[in-house]
Design a protein around this motif. Structure first.
Motif, mmCIF file in Angstrom:
data_model
loop_
_atom_site.group_PDB
_atom_site.id
_atom_site.type_symbol
_atom_site.label_atom_id
_atom_site.label_comp_id
_atom_site.label_asym_id
_atom_site.label_seq_id
_atom_site.Cartn_x
_atom_site.Cartn_y
_atom_site.Cartn_z
ATOM 1 N N ASN A 272 0.828 -1.210 0.000
ATOM 2 C CA ASN A 272 0.000 0.000 0.000
ATOM 3 C C ASN A 272 0.862 1.261 0.000
ATOM 4 O O ASN A 272 2.084 1.201 0.121
ATOM 5 C CB ASN A 272 -0.936 0.002 1.222
ATOM 6 N N LYS A 273 0.209 2.379 -0.119
ATOM 7 C CA LYS A 273 0.904 3.666 -0.101
ATOM 8 C C LYS A 273 1.253 4.040 1.328
ATOM 9 O O LYS A 273 0.431 3.941 2.236
ATOM 10 C CB LYS A 273 0.014 4.754 -0.720
ATOM 11 N N GLN A 274 2.497 4.464 1.546
ATOM 12 C CA GLN A 274 2.937 4.839 2.888
ATOM 13 C C GLN A 274 2.170 6.064 3.406
ATOM 14 O O GLN A 274 1.718 6.903 2.625
ATOM 15 C CB GLN A 274 4.430 5.177 2.898
ATOM 16 N N TYR A 275 2.064 6.156 4.739
ATOM 17 C CA TYR A 275 1.457 7.345 5.340
ATOM 18 C C TYR A 275 2.308 8.568 5.040
ATOM 19 O O TYR A 275 1.794 9.634 4.675
ATOM 20 C CB TYR A 275 1.320 7.144 6.851
ATOM 21 N N ASN A 348 5.536 4.091 7.887
ATOM 22 C CA ASN A 348 5.967 5.311 8.580
ATOM 23 C C ASN A 348 4.893 5.894 9.490
ATOM 24 O O ASN A 348 4.738 7.117 9.594
ATOM 25 C CB ASN A 348 6.452 6.369 7.571
ATOM 26 N N VAL A 349 4.155 5.016 10.148
ATOM 27 C CA VAL A 349 3.282 5.415 11.252
ATOM 28 C C VAL A 349 3.979 4.931 12.518
ATOM 29 O O VAL A 349 3.970 3.742 12.829
ATOM 30 C CB VAL A 349 1.883 4.789 11.138
ATOM 31 N N HIS A 357 -2.276 11.962 15.665
ATOM 32 C CA HIS A 357 -3.270 12.964 15.285
ATOM 33 C C HIS A 357 -4.297 12.333 14.351
ATOM 34 O O HIS A 357 -4.201 11.143 13.987
ATOM 35 C CB HIS A 357 -2.610 14.190 14.653
ATOM 36 N N GLU A 358 -5.286 13.104 13.967
ATOM 37 C CA GLU A 358 -6.445 12.557 13.278
ATOM 38 C C GLU A 358 -6.079 11.882 11.960
ATOM 39 O O GLU A 358 -6.636 10.842 11.597
ATOM 40 C CB GLU A 358 -7.476 13.676 13.010
ATOM 41 N N GLY A 359 -5.103 12.442 11.242
ATOM 42 C CA GLY A 359 -4.705 11.842 9.969
ATOM 43 C C GLY A 359 -4.131 10.450 10.152
ATOM 44 O O GLY A 359 -4.439 9.524 9.373
ATOM 45 N N GLN A 365 -7.100 3.115 10.732
ATOM 46 C CA GLN A 365 -8.390 2.471 10.531
ATOM 47 C C GLN A 365 -8.549 1.959 9.093
ATOM 48 O O GLN A 365 -9.027 0.841 8.872
ATOM 49 C CB GLN A 365 -9.520 3.449 10.848
ATOM 50 N N SER A 366 -8.138 2.766 8.127
ATOM 51 C CA SER A 366 -8.278 2.349 6.728
ATOM 52 C C SER A 366 -7.356 1.177 6.419
ATOM 53 O O SER A 366 -7.694 0.306 5.600
ATOM 54 C CB SER A 366 -7.982 3.520 5.784
ATOM 55 N N LEU A 367 -6.207 1.112 7.098
ATOM 56 C CA LEU A 367 -5.302 -0.015 6.922
ATOM 57 C C LEU A 367 -5.978 -1.316 7.354
ATOM 58 O O LEU A 367 -5.905 -2.336 6.649
ATOM 59 C CB LEU A 367 -4.018 0.199 7.720
ATOM 60 N N GLY A 368 -6.658 -1.268 8.502
ATOM 61 C CA GLY A 368 -7.380 -2.444 8.963
ATOM 62 C C GLY A 368 -8.470 -2.866 7.996
ATOM 63 O O GLY A 368 -8.658 -4.058 7.724
#
Length: 505
Positions: A272-275, A348-349, A357-359, A365-368
């Protein structure tokens, strides 16, 4: 019950031959022990000398828990000769083929604890990231040398979790022949490249597995019924990359009676795309796709043939579970945390002492959700909504549950489903998907709740700064979870939402 009595008698006789005087003094310690002892003479003539003999307990696995409690109590009460206690650890063996080596040229090897009489073999692949060029491998060699060299491997290892020989910790696989293959190739168990010169590294992960299997065939694997290739993290991905290779290897050598299966723990990574995008300077921050692309060229990778054909020229795709799994012939049980710490790290989370923070919260959540979507068509899956990494070798792996079922229980159900459907080709995934699961014995277990640690059986959470345990509410607040806002979005009272969170709903 008759089979249980027979095996108890055999065990008692073995103990009696070890210390007959001690056994006599042990009489009267329990009604069950007395009944077993009274039957023992009937078998005395069938045993010569004091040699041990193989006991195949696989026939009673349907009632294995009760059986093992009885055997353990009997052994403890009637086996006082502690000086002769069997060593339960796995012992180190270096490969006889000296051309198959670790990164630095030291000999590769494996740890083995044989279980005479068992026809089940568990071969475990260790995890530990990877390196993908000279710079990252040099850094790895300086900081994590045991993952690139065998020079300081201990002479023995104690198995835990699914590798444990203790039935109370490992109720369904405790009696298997246990094999632990240390990770010293840094190539996600995929390489087939020898060491070419001074300062260069060998990448022979795939060949190490192949050579270990060859040696195990001389130690009893040739008579096995089941071979479970298991692994965690990079070892879990290694299972996906090698389980068909192992199956084909055994068939080519004429061992068609061995059923080869896979157990991939925490190795189902997403491309997936990194944070936060970063340059590919080190193993931790480099995006998985870019790291694997570089690694495939550096390691001389071998991937499953079906996957290679499906991704010609882009074989790096085969390192990602949802892409390689549909191409496999062997049945594989997947274990994957919905919020895997290693996945978040490479994305990179970084969940350090500061609240996210919210982002970041939305990204997690979207990763899950994305991971859950890739698991829909996996017939055998155990996926708790926890923030963690690796599971099957944890001593407390029995405690984690999904929908009321523990992982050992789910694995036992999976074993039964494969055994009870002998008319189904064990390598046909499409057929497996169509098969009706055994009643009361689930194997497709994925949490549906949407945030980390909404499952009340998740591992203990600790504050990374203070080390103190955190409640689910404290953890979610630390993660930036806004109870008031979430309750408003869900159209419910905040107090009701708090109650649901505390109960893991």
């Amino acid at each position: 019950m008759q089979r249980l009595a027979v095996r108890s008698c055999m065990l008692l006789l073995l103990v009696h031959l070890c210390a007959p005087g001690q056994v006599k003094r042990a009489r009267g310690r329990g009604a069950q022990s007395r009944r077993v002892q009274q039957q023992a003479p009937a078998y005395t003539e069938r045993v010569e000398g004091t040699e041990s003999f193989p006991l195949d307990f696989t026939a009673v696995e349907g009632n294995m828990d009760n059986f093992m409690v009885q055997i353990k109590n009997l052994a403890q009460s009637l086996y006082p000769c502690s000086a002769q206690k069997l060593d339960q650890d796995m012992k180190l063996h270096f490969l006889k083929n000296e051309s198959v080596i670790c990164n630095d040229g030291s000999p590769a090897g494996y740890y083995l604890k044989q279980s005479k009489g068992s026809k089940r073999w568990l071969v475990f692949l260790e995890g530990g990231w990877y390196c993908f060029n000279r710079q990252t491998c040099n850094s790895r060699y300086e900081t994590m040398r045991r993952l690139m060299s065998s020079t300081k491997w201990p002479a023995s290892r104690t198995g835990t979790g699914i590798l444990s020989p203790q039935p109370e910790e490992n109720p369904h696989w405790w009696n298997a022949n246990m094999v632990f293959i240390p990770y010293c190739s840094s190539d996600v168990w995929s390489g087939a490249t020898p060491k070419s010169g001074h300062g260069d590294y060998a990448f022979m992960g795939s060949l190490i597995i192949q050579e270990v299997i060859n040696e195990l065939l001389t130690k009893g694997l040739n008579n096995a019924k089941v071979l479970l290739l298991a692994g965690s993290s990079a070892g879990g991905t290694g299972v996906l990359l090698n389980v068909d290779h192992v199956s084909e290897q055994l068939k080519v050598q004429g061992h068609t009676g061995v059923q080869v299966r896979g157990l991939a723990d925490s190795g189902w990574f997403l491309d997936n795309k990194q944070y936060k995008f970063t340059d590919c300077l080190d193993t931790i921050s480099c995006a998985p796709t870019e790291a694997i692309k570089r690694g495939v060229r550096y390691w001389g990778t071998q991937v499953p043939e079906n996957c290679r054909q499906a991704h010609l020229g882009e074989e790096w795709n085969c390192f990602f579970g949802y892409k390689v799994f549909p191409t496999l012939n062997s049945p594989v049980f997947v274990v994957q945390w919905l919020f895997d710490e290693a996945q978040l790290t490479v994305d990179n989370v970084h969940l350090t002492g500061q609240p996210v923070h919210e982002g970041q919260w939305r990204y997690i959540q979207s990763l899950g959700q994305e991971l859950r979507g890739t698991l829909q068509d996996v017939p055998a899956i155990f996926s708790p909504a926890c923030l963690s990494h690796e599971l099957i070798t944890r001593t407390n792996w029995l405690e984690i549950q999904v929908k009321g079922t523990s992982l050992p229980r789910a694995l036992h159900c999976w074993d039964r489903s494969l055994q009870d459907n002998t008319n189904v080709s064990h390598g046909n995934h499409s057929t497996l998907k169509q098969r009706t699961p055994l009643r009361g014995c689930p194997v497709h277990l994925v949490d549906s709740c949407p945030w980390p640690h909404c499952n009340p059986t998740c591992p203990t959470i600790r504050d990374q700064l203070t080390g103190q345990e955190m409640s689910v509410i404290q953890f979610l607040k630390h993660m930036g979870f806004d109870v008031q806002k979430m309750a408003q979005q869900q159209g419910m009272d905040p107090r009701k939402l708090l109650g649901m969170l505390n109960n893991g709903s």
